[in-house]
Design a protein around this motif. Structure first.
Motif, short mmCIF file in Angstrom:
data_model
loop_
_atom_site.label_atom_id
_atom_site.label_comp_id
_atom_site.label_asym_id
_atom_site.label_seq_id
_atom_site.Cartn_x
_atom_site.Cartn_y
_atom_site.Cartn_z
N ALA A 12 -26.04 -8.46 -2.07
CA ALA A 12 -24.62 -8.38 -2.44
C ALA A 12 -23.83 -7.62 -1.38
O ALA A 12 -22.71 -8.01 -1.03
CB ALA A 12 -24.46 -7.73 -3.80
N GLU A 13 -24.41 -6.55 -0.85
CA GLU A 13 -23.74 -5.77 0.20
C GLU A 13 -23.60 -6.61 1.47
O GLU A 13 -22.54 -6.60 2.11
CB GLU A 13 -24.52 -4.49 0.48
N LEU A 14 -24.63 -7.33 1.83
CA LEU A 14 -24.55 -8.20 3.01
C LEU A 14 -23.48 -9.27 2.80
O LEU A 14 -22.70 -9.56 3.72
CB LEU A 14 -25.90 -8.85 3.32
N ASP A 15 -23.42 -9.84 1.60
CA ASP A 15 -22.36 -10.82 1.29
C ASP A 15 -20.98 -10.20 1.53
O ASP A 15 -20.10 -10.83 2.13
CB ASP A 15 -22.45 -11.28 -0.16
N ALA A 16 -20.80 -8.95 1.08
CA ALA A 16 -19.51 -8.27 1.25
C ALA A 16 -19.21 -8.00 2.72
O ALA A 16 -18.08 -8.21 3.19
CB ALA A 16 -19.50 -6.96 0.45
N ILE A 17 -20.21 -7.55 3.46
CA ILE A 17 -20.03 -7.29 4.89
C ILE A 17 -19.62 -8.57 5.61
O ILE A 17 -18.67 -8.58 6.40
CB ILE A 17 -21.33 -6.71 5.51
N LEU A 18 -20.34 -9.66 5.35
CA LEU A 18 -20.04 -10.93 6.01
C LEU A 18 -18.66 -11.45 5.61
O LEU A 18 -17.93 -11.98 6.46
CB LEU A 18 -21.13 -11.95 5.72
N GLU A 24 -16.06 -9.64 4.81
CA GLU A 24 -15.09 -8.82 5.56
C GLU A 24 -14.96 -9.31 7.00
O GLU A 24 -13.89 -9.24 7.59
CB GLU A 24 -15.53 -7.36 5.57
N LEU A 25 -16.07 -9.76 7.57
CA LEU A 25 -16.07 -10.22 8.96
C LEU A 25 -15.69 -11.70 9.08
O LEU A 25 -15.60 -12.23 10.19
CB LEU A 25 -17.46 -10.00 9.57
N GLY A 26 -15.49 -12.38 7.94
CA GLY A 26 -15.15 -13.80 7.97
C GLY A 26 -16.29 -14.68 8.41
O GLY A 26 -16.08 -15.70 9.07
N ARG A 27 -17.50 -14.32 8.05
CA ARG A 27 -18.70 -15.07 8.46
C ARG A 27 -19.52 -15.46 7.24
O ARG A 27 -19.42 -14.86 6.19
CB ARG A 27 -19.55 -14.21 9.40
N ASP A 28 -20.39 -16.45 7.44
CA ASP A 28 -21.32 -16.89 6.40
C ASP A 28 -22.73 -16.82 6.95
O ASP A 28 -22.95 -16.97 8.15
CB ASP A 28 -21.04 -18.33 5.98
N LEU A 29 -23.68 -16.66 6.05
CA LEU A 29 -25.09 -16.71 6.42
C LEU A 29 -25.49 -18.18 6.51
O LEU A 29 -25.14 -18.97 5.64
CB LEU A 29 -25.92 -15.99 5.36
N ASP A 30 -26.22 -18.55 7.58
CA ASP A 30 -26.66 -19.93 7.74
C ASP A 30 -27.95 -20.22 6.99
O ASP A 30 -28.12 -21.28 6.40
CB ASP A 30 -26.89 -20.25 9.23
N VAL A 31 -28.90 -19.27 7.04
CA VAL A 31 -30.22 -19.54 6.48
C VAL A 31 -30.99 -18.23 6.28
O VAL A 31 -30.75 -17.25 7.00
CB VAL A 31 -31.01 -20.51 7.41
N ALA A 32 -31.87 -18.23 5.30
CA ALA A 32 -32.82 -17.14 5.10
C ALA A 32 -34.21 -17.74 5.28
O ALA A 32 -34.55 -18.74 4.66
CB ALA A 32 -32.67 -16.54 3.70
N VAL A 33 -34.99 -17.14 6.16
CA VAL A 33 -36.33 -17.64 6.45
C VAL A 33 -37.35 -16.64 5.93
O VAL A 33 -37.29 -15.46 6.27
CB VAL A 33 -36.54 -17.83 7.98
N GLU A 34 -38.26 -17.12 5.11
CA GLU A 34 -39.34 -16.27 4.60
C GLU A 34 -40.63 -16.65 5.30
O GLU A 34 -41.09 -17.79 5.22
CB GLU A 34 -39.50 -16.44 3.09
N ILE A 35 -41.20 -15.66 6.01
CA ILE A 35 -42.51 -15.85 6.62
C ILE A 35 -43.53 -15.44 5.57
O ILE A 35 -43.51 -14.33 5.07
CB ILE A 35 -42.66 -14.99 7.89
N THR A 36 -44.41 -16.36 5.22
CA THR A 36 -45.41 -16.09 4.20
C THR A 36 -46.75 -15.75 4.85
O THR A 36 -47.05 -16.22 5.96
CB THR A 36 -45.58 -17.29 3.25
#
Length: 192
Positions: free
Chosen positions: A96-102, A104-116
């Protein structure tokens, strides 16, 4: 290239190794909270002493400290076109904090990669790394505790990103080059 991504996975899954390789290939900075923490510990700073109190027993650094560092780092010019976050977010509140930071910066996250990676393989990797690098805090009980903390606090992040359609899972076992190629193939549809 524009790529804004989060790299997830248990301790010892190879995130640090792959983060630097991916960042170089994608042309974005790798932002590792672990590296920032270790630099402060080595430098003997007040933050470093606080961080060491937590990491020495396998606990996570409090969110407010980590969030402030990430907020500052993502606002720097070299992260404007993209970034790779390694070690953040570590819990759903940090998502949620990262969502808020992004936002504020006018950016979106493209992808989350999980290394298993299999837990027993991870334990062996981390014990070997501890011996080579002289990491006194990487004992087997501490490593197993970190894996438990990961399962309870960090693994649920994958579910959040999966619900958003942003999660990609990649097997982290095998030769380093093979894992890098698997990651790049998995990322291709998600980065510009």
């Amino acid at each position: 290239m524009s790529a804004r991504l989060v790299l997830l996975g248990p301790p010892g899954a190879g995130k640090g190794t792959q983060a630097s390789r991916l960042a170089e290939r994608l042309g974005v900075p790798a932002i590792s909270t672990g590296d920032i923490f270790r630099a402060n510990i080595t430098g003997g700073t007040e933050l470093g002493r606080k961080v060491q109190e937590y990491t020495a027993v396998g606990a996570l650094v409090p969110d407010e400290v980590t969030n402030a560092m990430v907020r500052d780092r993502l606002a720097q010019p070299d992260a404007a076109e993209g970034f790779l976050l390694d070690g953040y977010p570590r819990n759903v509140a940090q998502v949620a904090e990262l969502d808020a930071i992004l936002a504020e910066l006018g950016r979106d996250l493209d992808v989350a990669v999980e290394i298993t990676a299999d837990a027993e393989v991870v334990v062996e990797r981390m014990l070997g790394r501890a011996e080579i690098e002289g990491r006194v805090d990487d004992t087997e009980p501490v490593i197993r505790h970190r894996l438990e903390v990961y399962a309870l606090q960090t693994a649920p992040i994958a579910d959040v990103y999966a619900e958003r359609g942003l999660l990609v899972r990649v097997d982290g076992l095998g030769a380093v080059d093979e894992v890098t190629e698997r990651l790049l193939s998995a990322l291709e549809p998600h980065v510009a």
